[in-house]
Structures are given as structure tokens and as C-alpha cells.
Design an enzyme around this catalytic site. Sequence first.
Site: not given
Length: 542
Positions: A159, A464, A508, A517
Site C-alpha cells: 500500500d 500483493h 502465489d 504481502e
Amino acid sequence: MTRFGITGEFVTTKEFASPVSEQWGSTTITSCPCEQVCDRIDSDWVCACHIGYELTENQVNCADIDECETDNGGCEQNCTNTIGSYYCFCQEGMIVQEDGLSCNYDYDEVLRKSLLFYEAQRSGVLPDNNRILWRGDSAVNDATPDGKDLSGGYYDAGDHLKLGLPMAYSATVLAWGFIQFEDAYEAAGEVDHMLENLRWFADYFKKCHTQEHEFYAHVGSVNGDHGYWGRAEDMTMDRPAYKVDEDNPGSDVVGGTAAALAAIAFVFKDRDAGYSETLLYHARELFLFADDFREKYSTSIPEAAKVYDSSGYIDEIIWAACWLYKATNETFYLNRAIVLYNNTPFNRPYSFGWNDVTVGYRLMLLYLTGDTNLYKSGITTKFLSEWLPGGSMPYTPKGLVFRDKWGSLRYATAAAFIALVTAEAGVRTPAYRDWAKSQIHYVLGDTGRSFVVGYGVNPPVQPHHRGSSCPNRPAACSTPYLSLAAPNPQVLYGALVGGPDETDHYRDMRQDYFANEVTLDYNAGFQSAVAGLRHLQLIGVL
């Protein structure tokens, strides 16, 4: 090839290649018919071949030997025949060792790529030597409510939040690994990149320390940020900044940042004395702020509790005192650390990580005081003994110590780093080194796959991570790219993914943030442990 046990003269065809008859004593003989090597017995020629060749049926010509057909040429992994010889080679991510036969993981490559991961996480105005071509300037307007610059630093994970507590932990552990195993970075040619990495942390921490008792610990709205799937460069949402101060303290994040600044100051002490002193100025003020005004930062900043809810702060205060003593040699800090240590419950930490650095400060105290007898049990009996085989921690069938399914590898690799540093102090040295190696090698490929993006055999391709999942600019990127069943267009080199579950199963898939993550703190313990293994290789014990 010299032939032994045959009497007579030895020549090669290059030395004796006349097409006409020659006199040898009183005997007339013909020219050597051999393609490569001749021996003479009386008046007869006996042919031989150089190493790597063998005689053909006519006993004159030589043919290349395929050494790889016999016992794989002695190669541990792969053998390739060449004319007159052969060579060994290893699977992706490994390199042939000095014996020319065996293989080991390429620790230098892992260090280089892990540093690339940190560069991919940079926020703010990127430097001219930016090596991540798909990254550009971002969040350049991050600021306090009254306009003070908060640009820079690192995005926490996949993020675009900038979070003080895990960022401080990551910086400290990276600096510790560099201090302990600098020879590994020298061997990899990565000292300069590592120094740039640490400076990027420290420069941001200085900005966040806006007043003596004021520190900005969190930038970004959790809901707003997590509701956006796209590039950092394209963000348009509000990015509020949250602080701790005397009325709303945050001893954990402030103490953790003091530790990070002191550790980085130590790194620069003999490289840039002025810069080091500037970092120590901030570290000293932050330490007193943390110690004098006590509260969890996630209590003072409820927004922070949504992502990194702290469980306490005494560990970070002791941690900071240890690092300040390391950097300054001022006994005030060591004495303060010991007093706080003696008044803190002697518990067994859940892990070594952003939320609990207890075993870290115990190990620091062992090093700083030299008192192994006093501090050893807090590291061994109260931590590592539970992680090694025979302790209370479960293991996956393929050998990973398993603490939790969310980021299973970060727990194992951070504990491996603690084991390696403890071994350097002479405590259970062979056992701790072997165990740390087993955990890091699990990550690098012992199970048949790598868990490091862009490294080794069958590495993850769907971490991610928003920016990595986006196509090349200026193409648009939005939420559909989260669930796109394809490799990330941008390779997030060096990123350690969360890892497998308790059965070694790993999926995956980008949406599975438990397994895929990537974060600053995941790579910190991992990278420093890899540096430790490279150090052992360099001193000849691995």
C-alpha cells in the site's frame, strides 16, 4: 597427457609430426601416427590422448570424453560437457563453490535484490540514481497540518501508508545487520547502496521530529489508502498526518525511532561525522520524550491501531537506550537500560519483530556489557530454545518453524537473524548457525521454490503490491489489476513474500495477502540474516 610405466621416448604430435621417415639411432622409423600423444616402445608407436579425450577403435585418433555421463561428472547439480572438458553449474539462484562441484545460494545476489526492494518502496522525490525504472516521484506534498514537509521515507507494504513503528524497526534491524556483518555487503559490492538505504530512513525520521516533544508517526488514511488500487505516482486522495506529543504520547514509536537514528548514527560515525551527530541530536531528544511521556502510540493515534496496534512500549525504550549507548558510549544510557531491564517482567517474547524487540535488547545488553551469564538465558531459554527443533514451536513437514500463517517467513527469518548474532557471541554457535541456515535456505529454495520475488527457482510472480501489479505508464491502473490472473508486470525484485501455511502449501495469488504481502519489516530480518550467512561463508565456516 603424460603416460607412466611405459619405457621409451615421449613426444606429442606437435613436437614430432614429420611426414617422412626419421632416423632413431640405427633404426629407421616412420612418423608418429597419433593424433595427440605418442609413446615409443622400441620401434613401435603407442598412442595416447590428452585429459578429457579417449582413443577411438583405431587406436590412433582421440575422441572427446563425456564426463557428465559418469556420475554427473561429480557435479552436485548440473553437468555440461565441453570439448576436452566439462563444467558444473547450479540451479537458478545458486552458484558453484570453490571446489568446482558443489552449489550454494548466491547470497550476494539476494542482498542486491533485497536492497532493490527497499528502493522500490521509496516515497517522495526520487534521487537521480533511481534504479527502479517503473517508479517515479510520489506523495511529494506529504506534510503536517501546518505545512511542514513530510515527504520521503518508505511505503510500508503493498500500500502507500508511511508508518513509523514498523519503519523504525526495519531501519534498526537493517543497520544492525550491516554493523554486525559489513563484510557481507563489501563482498556483494553493496556498501554504498546500503548506506543510501539507511540515509533515506534517517532523513525521513528527522523530518517527522518537528519539535522536541512532537513526532509524526503515521501518514495516510487507512481506509482511503486501502480503498485505492493503483500507483503511488497517481494518488489523489487526502493523506493526513498524525502525531504524538506530550498530551498524546507514543513511547513505542518514538523510542523505536530513537533506536533507529542511533544505530544509523553509529554506521555513519566514521563516514560522515557531522551527519552522525545530527542523527544523535534527534535520537537523544526522542529517547527522553519516549521515557518521560509514556503511552502506546496506537492509543494516541487510533488510526494507527487499524494497521499496527502496539502491545507495549518498554521494549522500545530499552532498545533505544541500548543503541544510544552503542553510538555514544555514554554510561547514562546503559545504566538506564539496565534499570529498566531489571524492572521488566522476564517473559518469553512471541517473536522478534516490529511489535516486540525484547529479545533484541537482551542480545544488545549481552554484547554491550559482555556479561553472557547474566543475559544469555533471556535469549536462549526464553526465546531461541522454543524456536529450534525440540522446543514448543511447530514445524512444517519441510522444515519451516511456524509461528503464524500471516507472514510465516518474517517470523522465521527474524529469529534466524537473532540466532546468527547470538552465535557470534559464542553462545551455542554451531547449533544456532545451522538452524538459521536451514530457515533461510527454506526461503531461498530448499523446498523446490524461492519465496523471494525475482530470485531463484519458481519465485513468486504475484506479490500483493499495487505499483508492481500495474502496467507501464501511462496506461491506467485500478482495482481489476488486484484480481488479474497474471504475473505482476513490474518485477518487485528482492521482496520476501509472506510465505506458506503450516503444511508448506503456498498459493502465489495477489489477493491472498496472508501469503503474498510484502513489507519493510519482512525484508529487514531476512536481509540481515542473509548477510550473516554470507559473513560465515567469507570466514570459512559455511
